[in-house]
Write a protein that holds these residues in place. Sequence first.
Motif, short mmCIF file in Angstrom:
data_model
loop_
_atom_site.label_atom_id
_atom_site.label_comp_id
_atom_site.label_asym_id
_atom_site.label_seq_id
_atom_site.Cartn_x
_atom_site.Cartn_y
_atom_site.Cartn_z
N GLU A 128 -31.31 46.89 1.69
CA GLU A 128 -31.24 48.27 1.95
C GLU A 128 -31.57 48.87 2.94
O GLU A 128 -30.92 49.63 3.82
CB GLU A 128 -31.75 48.94 0.46
CG GLU A 128 -31.94 50.59 0.62
CD GLU A 128 -30.48 51.04 -0.13
OE1 GLU A 128 -29.96 50.19 -0.90
OE2 GLU A 128 -30.19 51.94 0.13
N LEU A 129 -32.85 48.59 3.43
CA LEU A 129 -33.37 48.74 4.86
C LEU A 129 -33.49 47.61 5.62
O LEU A 129 -34.24 46.79 5.25
CB LEU A 129 -34.67 49.72 4.69
CG LEU A 129 -34.64 51.00 4.23
CD1 LEU A 129 -36.01 51.85 3.90
CD2 LEU A 129 -33.65 51.82 5.00
N VAL A 130 -32.83 47.51 6.53
CA VAL A 130 -32.68 46.06 7.34
C VAL A 130 -33.75 46.31 8.50
O VAL A 130 -33.72 47.45 9.42
CB VAL A 130 -31.24 46.07 8.09
CG1 VAL A 130 -31.16 44.69 9.05
CG2 VAL A 130 -30.11 45.74 7.10
N PRO A 131 -34.93 45.41 8.63
CA PRO A 131 -35.65 45.43 9.53
C PRO A 131 -34.86 45.13 10.82
O PRO A 131 -34.37 43.86 11.17
CB PRO A 131 -36.70 44.47 9.13
CG PRO A 131 -36.28 43.96 7.91
CD PRO A 131 -34.81 44.27 7.72
N VAL A 132 -35.14 45.86 11.97
CA VAL A 132 -34.76 45.68 13.45
C VAL A 132 -35.47 45.76 14.50
O VAL A 132 -36.67 46.46 14.32
CB VAL A 132 -33.39 46.57 13.57
CG1 VAL A 132 -32.31 46.49 12.68
CG2 VAL A 132 -33.95 47.88 13.98
N LEU B 102 -31.39 44.59 20.66
CA LEU B 102 -31.35 44.65 19.35
C LEU B 102 -31.37 43.31 18.62
O LEU B 102 -30.17 42.84 18.84
CB LEU B 102 -30.19 45.91 19.03
CG LEU B 102 -30.60 46.36 17.45
CD1 LEU B 102 -31.67 47.44 17.17
CD2 LEU B 102 -29.47 46.95 17.08
N ARG B 103 -32.22 43.06 17.60
CA ARG B 103 -32.01 41.92 17.04
C ARG B 103 -32.41 42.04 15.39
O ARG B 103 -33.32 42.79 15.17
CB ARG B 103 -33.11 40.87 17.50
CG ARG B 103 -32.79 40.24 18.78
CD ARG B 103 -33.81 39.24 19.23
NE ARG B 103 -34.74 39.85 20.09
CZ ARG B 103 -35.74 39.52 20.37
NH1 ARG B 103 -35.97 38.20 20.59
NH2 ARG B 103 -36.69 40.11 21.32
N PHE B 104 -31.52 41.50 14.53
CA PHE B 104 -32.05 41.62 13.08
C PHE B 104 -31.04 40.52 12.62
O PHE B 104 -30.19 40.03 13.07
CB PHE B 104 -31.51 42.98 12.73
CG PHE B 104 -30.05 43.46 12.92
CD1 PHE B 104 -29.80 44.15 13.85
CD2 PHE B 104 -29.46 43.30 11.69
CE1 PHE B 104 -28.49 44.61 13.87
CE2 PHE B 104 -28.04 43.70 11.80
CZ PHE B 104 -27.59 44.23 12.94
N SER B 105 -31.28 40.34 11.10
CA SER B 105 -30.49 39.43 10.53
C SER B 105 -30.02 40.39 9.07
O SER B 105 -31.16 41.29 8.55
CB SER B 105 -31.13 38.19 10.11
OG SER B 105 -32.21 38.47 9.35
N ALA B 106 -28.85 40.31 8.68
CA ALA B 106 -28.62 40.93 7.52
C ALA B 106 -27.53 40.04 6.69
O ALA B 106 -27.02 39.27 7.14
CB ALA B 106 -27.86 42.48 7.99
N VAL C 246 -29.43 54.21 16.62
CA VAL C 246 -29.71 52.68 16.39
C VAL C 246 -28.71 52.15 15.15
O VAL C 246 -28.20 51.06 15.23
CB VAL C 246 -31.03 52.67 15.94
CG1 VAL C 246 -31.29 51.18 15.57
CG2 VAL C 246 -31.91 53.33 16.94
N GLU C 247 -28.35 53.09 14.35
CA GLU C 247 -27.67 52.96 13.06
C GLU C 247 -26.17 52.37 13.60
O GLU C 247 -25.72 51.30 13.20
CB GLU C 247 -27.52 54.11 12.17
CG GLU C 247 -26.82 53.67 10.94
CD GLU C 247 -26.43 55.04 10.35
OE1 GLU C 247 -26.70 56.10 10.73
OE2 GLU C 247 -25.95 54.64 9.07
N ALA C 248 -25.41 53.39 14.57
CA ALA C 248 -24.17 52.95 14.98
C ALA C 248 -24.19 51.77 15.72
O ALA C 248 -23.20 50.77 15.55
CB ALA C 248 -23.57 53.99 15.85
N TRP C 249 -25.25 51.47 16.61
CA TRP C 249 -25.23 50.23 17.60
C TRP C 249 -25.50 48.90 16.53
O TRP C 249 -24.86 48.45 16.50
CB TRP C 249 -26.29 50.44 18.31
CG TRP C 249 -26.59 49.06 19.28
CD1 TRP C 249 -25.61 48.32 19.62
CD2 TRP C 249 -27.50 48.81 20.04
NE1 TRP C 249 -25.92 47.30 20.53
CE2 TRP C 249 -27.22 47.66 20.93
CE3 TRP C 249 -28.65 49.44 20.17
CZ2 TRP C 249 -28.18 47.00 21.70
CZ3 TRP C 249 -29.75 48.75 21.20
CH2 TRP C 249 -29.37 47.71 21.93
N ALA C 250 -26.34 49.01 15.46
CA ALA C 250 -26.45 47.87 14.58
C ALA C 250 -25.25 47.45 13.98
O ALA C 250 -24.80 46.56 13.48
CB ALA C 250 -27.74 48.11 13.65
#
Length: 170
Positions: free
Chosen positions: A44-48, A64-68, A112-116
Amino acid sequence: MPQRTDLFELGRLGLTSGEGRRLDLFVHLEPFEYGGSVYAVTPELVPVRLDVSRTTAQGWALRLRFSATLEGPCMRCLDPAAPEFEVDAYEVHQPGGGEELTSPYMEDELDVEAWARDALALALPAQLTCRPDSAGLCPQCGANLNEDPGHTHDSAPDARWAKLSELKFE
Ligand SMILES: [Zn+2]
Ligand SMILES: [Zn+2]
């Protein structure tokens, strides 16, 4: 519960030229519509992880790095699928640097949201599947071929061929 970030004001970091900062933030990503189905993004809240560097001439270099995970029906067999994707994206923003050095995610704040969301969309394959080798459904009866790998039908051409063979040997 971690705090959700949609927009982040880079100016408040107070970085001067050559300085950098690593930030661990949390973004919420809206579901994707894909091939006519809806895929929820989890968690629900992705750690970035956001790496911010102040370049010379008041610019920014961002990573920006994350996994989802996307959760929805497998596009081949319709079983629940939850493929996970790694994202590693870069942006450069240099005020006055022309179109190439202008990030679409930088206004007064970094979106950040739009970029992610855009970066995750770019990481998605053509098909979302339960597993890379999902065998899908039988085109004749709809049986799930993952559960029944040896699944076959006596098709009409084979039956005719069998008859023909019998005739030959009579
Ligand atoms: Zn599948
Ligand atoms: Zn079948």
